[in-house]
Design a protein around this motif. Structure first.
Motif, short mmCIF file in Angstrom:
data_model
loop_
_atom_site.label_atom_id
_atom_site.label_comp_id
_atom_site.label_asym_id
_atom_site.label_seq_id
_atom_site.Cartn_x
_atom_site.Cartn_y
_atom_site.Cartn_z
N ASP A 74 0.81 -1.22 0.00
CA ASP A 74 0.00 0.00 0.00
C ASP A 74 0.84 1.27 0.00
OD1 ASP A 74 -2.26 -1.52 0.09
OD2 ASP A 74 -2.52 -1.35 2.26
N LEU A 75 2.13 1.14 0.27
CA LEU A 75 2.95 2.31 0.55
C LEU A 75 3.04 3.26 -0.64
CD1 LEU A 75 4.36 3.48 2.93
CD2 LEU A 75 6.41 2.20 2.35
N ASP A 76 3.15 2.71 -1.85
CA ASP A 76 3.24 3.57 -3.04
C ASP A 76 2.00 4.45 -3.17
OD1 ASP A 76 5.77 2.81 -4.07
OD2 ASP A 76 4.91 0.95 -4.83
N SER A 77 0.82 3.85 -3.02
CA SER A 77 -0.41 4.62 -3.18
C SER A 77 -0.59 5.61 -2.02
CB SER A 77 -1.62 3.69 -3.28
OG SER A 77 -1.77 2.92 -2.11
N ILE A 78 -0.20 5.22 -0.80
CA ILE A 78 -0.31 6.12 0.34
C ILE A 78 0.58 7.33 0.13
CG2 ILE A 78 0.17 6.38 2.81
CD1 ILE A 78 -0.63 3.43 3.13
N ARG A 79 1.77 7.09 -0.38
CA ARG A 79 2.69 8.21 -0.60
C ARG A 79 2.18 9.12 -1.71
NH1 ARG A 79 9.22 8.35 -0.51
NH2 ARG A 79 9.42 10.52 -1.14
N ARG A 80 1.56 8.56 -2.72
CA ARG A 80 0.99 9.41 -3.78
C ARG A 80 -0.15 10.28 -3.23
NH1 ARG A 80 1.67 4.77 -7.02
NH2 ARG A 80 -0.50 4.16 -6.66
N GLU A 81 -0.93 9.72 -2.31
CA GLU A 81 -2.05 10.47 -1.73
C GLU A 81 -1.59 11.52 -0.71
OE1 GLU A 81 -4.59 7.53 -0.06
OE2 GLU A 81 -4.94 6.51 -1.98
N HIS A 82 -0.44 11.26 -0.05
CA HIS A 82 0.05 12.16 1.00
C HIS A 82 1.54 12.46 0.77
CE1 HIS A 82 -3.66 11.30 3.28
NE2 HIS A 82 -3.46 10.04 2.95
N PRO A 83 1.90 13.04 -0.35
CA PRO A 83 3.33 13.23 -0.67
C PRO A 83 4.08 14.11 0.32
CG PRO A 83 1.94 14.52 -2.15
CD PRO A 83 1.03 13.63 -1.38
N ASP A 84 3.38 15.04 0.97
CA ASP A 84 4.06 15.96 1.88
C ASP A 84 4.36 15.33 3.24
OD1 ASP A 84 3.88 17.87 -0.07
OD2 ASP A 84 2.05 18.78 0.74
N TYR A 85 3.93 14.09 3.45
CA TYR A 85 4.14 13.45 4.74
C TYR A 85 5.46 12.66 4.79
CZ TYR A 85 -0.72 14.25 6.26
OH TYR A 85 -1.89 14.82 6.65
N PHE A 86 6.11 12.46 3.64
CA PHE A 86 7.24 11.54 3.56
C PHE A 86 8.55 12.27 3.27
CE2 PHE A 86 3.49 9.03 2.88
CZ PHE A 86 3.77 7.82 3.51
#
Length: 240
Positions: free
Chosen positions: A221-233
């Motif tokens: 799920d990490l790829d999609s989560i990062r796409r949805e919340h790019p400023d968190y990573f």
């Protein structure tokens, strides 16, 4: 960009010695970070929190130091304290530690499972489906943690889940983001059901395979989560 200054309820703080106050402040801020109430790059003011809690700056500074040692805040002298972004590398490390511990635990649990713990595990899956339908991600995550703690208990190592808590802080932040989806919560409940069935069948090898697949799902799920919340990573995806 830093977010607005967070507000805390000082009534939750119990007065005693300064060390205890520092621990309470640490736990309050920690829980807000893990719940994603405090978002990456949001600013924390030592002076403002001390005033809000009605304490000196010393216990607040001690709490910030503990959070910094766990890579949950970044302290910049003369500038302030910011909530740390989520580090993919630290998430990967936490997942590795969980995998290394939970695979042998689930094998032992499959060999030793007794009826009372089986009933508790079944109850948690029912609760998780209910929380998913309600969109209650906070209680879902608590039930998720309890499910895994019960596996450790079934294996005869109940206290080991507490030891694992600190290692999985960074993984928990990603888990919390993934649980914003009702569908994702239902998938996790299904994965827990599959694990439980191998435990009931006393299938140690099958249980190990199921838990490994379950823990890997965070990275799926990490790829999609990062796409949805790019400023968190903060960093790039590691090679797998």
């Amino acid at each position: 960009m830093a977010g607005s200054e967070p507000k805390f309820d000082k009534r939750t703080l119990h007065r005693s010695d300064s060390g205890s106050i520092a621990t309470q402040i640490y736990e309050l801020v920690l829980n807000r970070i893990l719940d994603m109430d405090l978002k990456p790059f949001q600013e924390l003011s030592e002076a403002r929190l001390a005033a809000e809690f009605g304490v000196s700056r010393t216990p607040v500074r001690e709490a910030f130091g503990r959070l910094a040692r766990r890579n949950l805040v970044d302290i910049y002298p003369q500038r302030g304290t910011l909530i740390s972004p989520i580090s993919i590398q630290r998430v990967a490390k936490a997942r590795f530690i969980r995998d290394s511990l939970e695979r042998p635990l689930v094998r032992l649990a499959a060999e030793k499972l007794v009826e009372p713990i089986k009933t508790q595990l079944q109850r948690e899956i029912v609760m998780q489906r209910t929380f998913a339908e309600l969109g209650d991600d906070r209680n879902f995550m608590a039930s998720d943690d309890l499910f895994h703690a019960l596996i450790a208990k079934a294996a005869g190592f109940e206290a080991i889940w507490e030891d694992l808590g600190e290692a999985k802080f960074h993984m928990d932040r990603v888990r919390r983001l993934s649980l914003l989806s009702k569908d994702r919560m239902l998938v996790i409940a299904d994965e827990h059901e599959a694990i439980l069935q191998t435990l009931i069948a006393h299938d140690a090898k099958g249980a190990e395979t199921r838990i490994e697949q379950h823990l890997e799902s965070v990275f799926r799920d990490l790829d999609s989560i990062r796409r949805e919340h790019p400023d968190y990573f903060a960093d790039e995806m590691p090679a797998r």
